[in-house]
Enzyme design. Sequence first.
Site, PDB file in Angstrom:
ATOM      1  N   LEU A   1       0.898  -1.110   0.108  1.00 34.92           N
ATOM      2  CA  LEU A   1      -0.058  -0.071  -0.062  1.00 34.92           C
ATOM      3  C   LEU A   1       1.487   1.453  -0.139  1.00 34.92           C
ATOM      4  CD1 LEU A   1      -2.772  -1.146   2.628  1.00 34.92           C
ATOM      5  CD2 LEU A   1      -2.694  -1.617   0.158  1.00 34.92           C
TER       6      LEU A   1
ATOM      7  N   GLN B   1       3.894   3.872  -1.718  1.00 34.56           N
ATOM      8  CA  GLN B   1       3.650   4.437  -2.857  1.00 34.56           C
ATOM      9  C   GLN B   1       4.659   3.286  -3.627  1.00 34.56           C
ATOM     10  OE1 GLN B   1       7.474   7.025  -3.581  1.00 34.56           O
ATOM     11  NE2 GLN B   1       6.576   8.777  -4.755  1.00 34.56           N
ATOM     12  N   LEU B   2       5.114   3.249  -3.916  1.00 33.40           N
ATOM     13  CA  LEU B   2       6.287   1.747  -4.967  1.00 33.40           C
ATOM     14  C   LEU B   2       4.965   1.106  -5.024  1.00 33.40           C
ATOM     15  CD1 LEU B   2       7.631   1.953  -6.785  1.00 33.40           C
ATOM     16  CD2 LEU B   2       9.491   0.740  -5.396  1.00 33.40           C
TER      17      LEU B   2
ATOM     18  N   ILE C   1       1.503  -3.661   6.619  1.00 31.90           N
ATOM     19  CA  ILE C   1       1.381  -3.468   7.640  1.00 31.90           C
ATOM     20  C   ILE C   1       0.101  -2.517   8.618  1.00 31.90           C
ATOM     21  CG2 ILE C   1       2.435  -1.299   8.380  1.00 31.90           C
ATOM     22  CD1 ILE C   1       3.975  -3.311  10.832  1.00 31.90           C
TER      23      ILE C   1
ATOM     24  N   ASP D   1       2.946  -8.435   9.187  1.00 33.90           N
ATOM     25  CA  ASP D   1       3.992  -7.171   9.404  1.00 33.90           C
ATOM     26  C   ASP D   1       5.729  -8.231   8.657  1.00 33.90           C
ATOM     27  OD1 ASP D   1       7.077  -6.454  10.520  1.00 33.90           O
ATOM     28  OD2 ASP D   1       6.017  -6.381  12.437  1.00 33.90           O
TER      29      ASP D   1
ATOM     30  N   TYR E   1      19.871   4.734   7.240  1.00 33.77           N
ATOM     31  CA  TYR E   1      18.732   3.848   5.562  1.00 33.77           C
ATOM     32  C   TYR E   1      20.228   3.467   4.357  1.00 33.77           C
ATOM     33  CZ  TYR E   1      15.995   4.086   1.801  1.00 33.77           C
ATOM     34  OH  TYR E   1      15.557   4.133   0.116  1.00 33.77           O
TER      35      TYR E   1
HETATM   36  N1  SER Z   1      13.353   7.821  -1.670  1.00 28.03           N
HETATM   37  C1  SER Z   1      14.501   7.578  -0.643  1.00 28.03           C
HETATM   38  C2  SER Z   1      14.289   8.708   0.268  1.00 28.03           C
HETATM   39  O1  SER Z   1      14.361   9.974   0.050  1.00 28.03           O
HETATM   40  C3  SER Z   1      15.680   7.852  -1.260  1.00 28.03           C
HETATM   41  O2  SER Z   1      15.861   5.915  -1.808  1.00 28.03           O
HETATM   42  O3  SER Z   1      15.176   7.880   1.416  1.00 28.03           O
END
Ligand code: SER
Length: 317
Positions: free
Chosen positions: A10, A12-13, A35, A53, A142
């Site tokens: 659900l 964005q991608l 989730i 999850d 990240y």
């Molecule tokens: N669009 C992502 C972000 O800005 C980058 O992979 O975290």
Amino acid sequence: MKRILIIGALGQLGSEIALECRRRYGTDNVVLADIRSDVNRPLIEDGPFYLLDARDGKRIDEVVRTHRIDTIYHLAALLSARAEQDPMEAWNLNINGLIAVLEVARQRSCAVFVPSSIGAFGPTTPKKFTPQDTIQRPTSIYGVTKVTGELLCDYYHHRWDVDTRGIRFPGIISSLTPPGGGTTDYAVEIYYEAIRNQHYTCFLRGDTYLDMIYMPDAVEAAIKIMEADPARLRHRNAFNIAAMSFCPEEQAAYIRTHIPTFTISYAIDPVRQAIADSWPDYMEDYAARVEWDFKPRYTLASMTEDMIEKIREREGL
Ligand code: SER
């Protein structure tokens, strides 16, 4: 015919890969999981959906067996800015979720798509024409999870012959489901604010260049790499793909060709600016073009035209 499970369906991608996979492979052959179930109701009600999850390997295994799944799109993750607010949670979801999926894939012989990101690079990576194989020392949590994810996918392929494949996505721009918690989110918000208020206050400096891609090209890429002949894939996990590179000033100029009264100002968020400054300006994507025929269609000009048209339609403006 593929039988697909999309985890994080659900988002964005996920929401757009789900629509396209259901169109191509048939609704019953594309099982969705997320989730939450309080957004994108039409997608949930249209076909099989499970509330789960991504870290719950037992439940993923049940769904894979029930639906005889052979391909998993694993898209559940915290994005860069959100991850900096809670690094341990980012590690927990981004890595433990991935491990749970890879283990199911190993035991049930599933192919797995895992998105990596421009965030897998860092300040010591060459910023322009960033090569496919280069220095990866990211400074965001990240990015740390993305590099780890790339390595884990390589490991599961070499050690267990799991058919893992992945793409380093640039910022993804789309109008159906908003992104959340990313550094590149400004490039989506700017269109909504331009249409609603003719003004946008940007959290990145106007001259910050980043790679971006329009959603139709991102979806096409994610499906194409999973359809590719494995004999051609030398890189497998984490192909650079670059469709366009621009900075907020340039995007604003293109928006002004449609909305001449549009203005932009800047209130820099130091956390997101530091993340953006550590990422490439533009990547080189020769390997994706040669190994599985990546070929984006949209430019900044054609994407801007399409985004403005779609948002106006959606907002009834
Ligand atoms: N669009 C992502 C972000 O800005 C980058 O992979 O975290």
